[in-house]
Design an enzyme around this catalytic site. Structure first.
Site, PDB file in Angstrom:
ATOM      1  N   GLU A 158     -21.012 -17.031   7.190  1.00  0.00           N
ATOM      2  CA  GLU A 158     -21.715 -15.871   7.726  1.00  0.00           C
ATOM      3  C   GLU A 158     -21.797 -15.973   9.249  1.00  0.00           C
ATOM      4  O   GLU A 158     -21.586 -17.036   9.832  1.00  0.00           O
ATOM      5  CB  GLU A 158     -23.119 -15.794   7.135  1.00  0.00           C
ATOM      6  CG  GLU A 158     -23.147 -15.584   5.625  1.00  0.00           C
ATOM      7  CD  GLU A 158     -22.616 -14.230   5.208  1.00  0.00           C
ATOM      8  OE1 GLU A 158     -22.758 -13.264   5.989  1.00  0.00           O
ATOM      9  OE2 GLU A 158     -22.072 -14.118   4.091  1.00  0.00           O
ATOM     10  N   ARG A 173     -17.246  -1.226  -0.860  1.00  0.00           N
ATOM     11  CA  ARG A 173     -16.038  -1.755  -0.225  1.00  0.00           C
ATOM     12  C   ARG A 173     -14.968  -2.041  -1.274  1.00  0.00           C
ATOM     13  O   ARG A 173     -15.269  -2.468  -2.384  1.00  0.00           O
ATOM     14  CB  ARG A 173     -16.351  -3.058   0.517  1.00  0.00           C
ATOM     15  CG  ARG A 173     -17.375  -2.932   1.606  1.00  0.00           C
ATOM     16  CD  ARG A 173     -17.695  -4.282   2.231  1.00  0.00           C
ATOM     17  NE  ARG A 173     -18.227  -5.234   1.247  1.00  0.00           N
ATOM     18  CZ  ARG A 173     -18.666  -6.445   1.544  1.00  0.00           C
ATOM     19  NH1 ARG A 173     -18.631  -6.870   2.802  1.00  0.00           N
ATOM     20  NH2 ARG A 173     -19.129  -7.249   0.599  1.00  0.00           N
ATOM     21  N   ARG A 226     -13.029  -5.764   1.590  1.00  0.00           N
ATOM     22  CA  ARG A 226     -13.480  -7.159   1.511  1.00  0.00           C
ATOM     23  C   ARG A 226     -12.320  -7.987   0.977  1.00  0.00           C
ATOM     24  O   ARG A 226     -11.754  -7.674  -0.064  1.00  0.00           O
ATOM     25  CB  ARG A 226     -14.682  -7.240   0.564  1.00  0.00           C
ATOM     26  CG  ARG A 226     -15.148  -8.639   0.176  1.00  0.00           C
ATOM     27  CD  ARG A 226     -15.760  -9.346   1.353  1.00  0.00           C
ATOM     28  NE  ARG A 226     -16.597 -10.467   0.965  1.00  0.00           N
ATOM     29  CZ  ARG A 226     -16.156 -11.668   0.585  1.00  0.00           C
ATOM     30  NH1 ARG A 226     -14.856 -11.896   0.512  1.00  0.00           N
ATOM     31  NH2 ARG A 226     -17.003 -12.627   0.286  1.00  0.00           N
TER      32      ARG A 226
END
Length: 213
Positions: free
Chosen positions: A113, A147, A105
């Protein structure tokens, strides 16, 4: 001999779980009397679910591997070097390092989004900057989905900074460390680049959009 049999009778139920105290690998166990799935350690400690499946869905990733990864918390890598092999969205990539895929990330930025205006364009912008290229990821943290959170570099190019400069990302104020990014964002906004050219009603910070959806 009778004492040994008695001791074995006591410990065998515990061994059948594979973990002391009857906890499964996720730090949880089924409370059959209450009809619930209770977690006593790990990332879900203190939480109660209707079932194991509900717990897995509640992690956001929905996979047992992810939950185990979170509970074991391996040592945090400081740097990841490899080739970008996948783009999930405007701020998440997969890097192949030594035959291992690392999901990363991008640190300190947040992009629209997928369902938001400019979401697909942000993904395209990130792809044009990193896909198929060798990158260096300077790791800052690891998030609740497992992540890596990192600043990504292609040569001398700081990808988080470039995404903001092109108007493809917001500065993620909640996790901001490099305050110089705010000036980059202000310049992109003044120039109406990227998402800043959207009508005001469509230009919603992704963290606010997620709360509403």
């Amino acid at each position: 001999m009778k004492s040994l049999i008695f001791i074995l009778a006591l410990i065998m139920p515990l061994l059948s779980f594979g973990h002391i105290g009857g906890l499964d690998p996720y730090g949880c166990r089924n409370n059959r009397k209450a009809g619930v799935y209770q977690c006593h350690s790990g990332v879900n400690s203190g939480k109660t679910y209707a079932s194991k499946d509900e717990m897995l869905r509640a992690t956001g990733a929905g996979s047992s591997d992810t939950v185990l990864q979170q509970n074991t918390k391996p040592a945090l890598l400081k740097e990841i070097n490899g080739k970008v092999v996948a783009i999930a969205d405007g701020d998440t990539i997969t890097v192949l390092m030594d035959n291992t895929q690392c999901k990363i990330r991008l640190a300190e930025i947040d992009t629209p989004e997928r369902a938001q205006p400019y979401g697909s364009k942000a993904k395209e912008t990130l792809s044009s900057l990193v896909f198929g290229k060798a990158v260096i990821a300077k790791v800052q943290d690891r998030d609740r989905y497992g992540r890596y959170v990192a600043r990504i570099y292609v040569g001398d190019l700081d990808v988080s900074r470039e995404m903001v400069r092109q108007g493809a990302a917001w500065v993620y104020r909640q996790y901001l460390k490099d305050k110089s990014l705010l000036a980059v964002e202000a310049e992109a906004k003044a120039a109406n680049r990227g998402l800043w050219a959207l009508p005001e009603a469509q230009n919603i910070p992704p963290w606010d959009w997620r709360k509403a959806h």
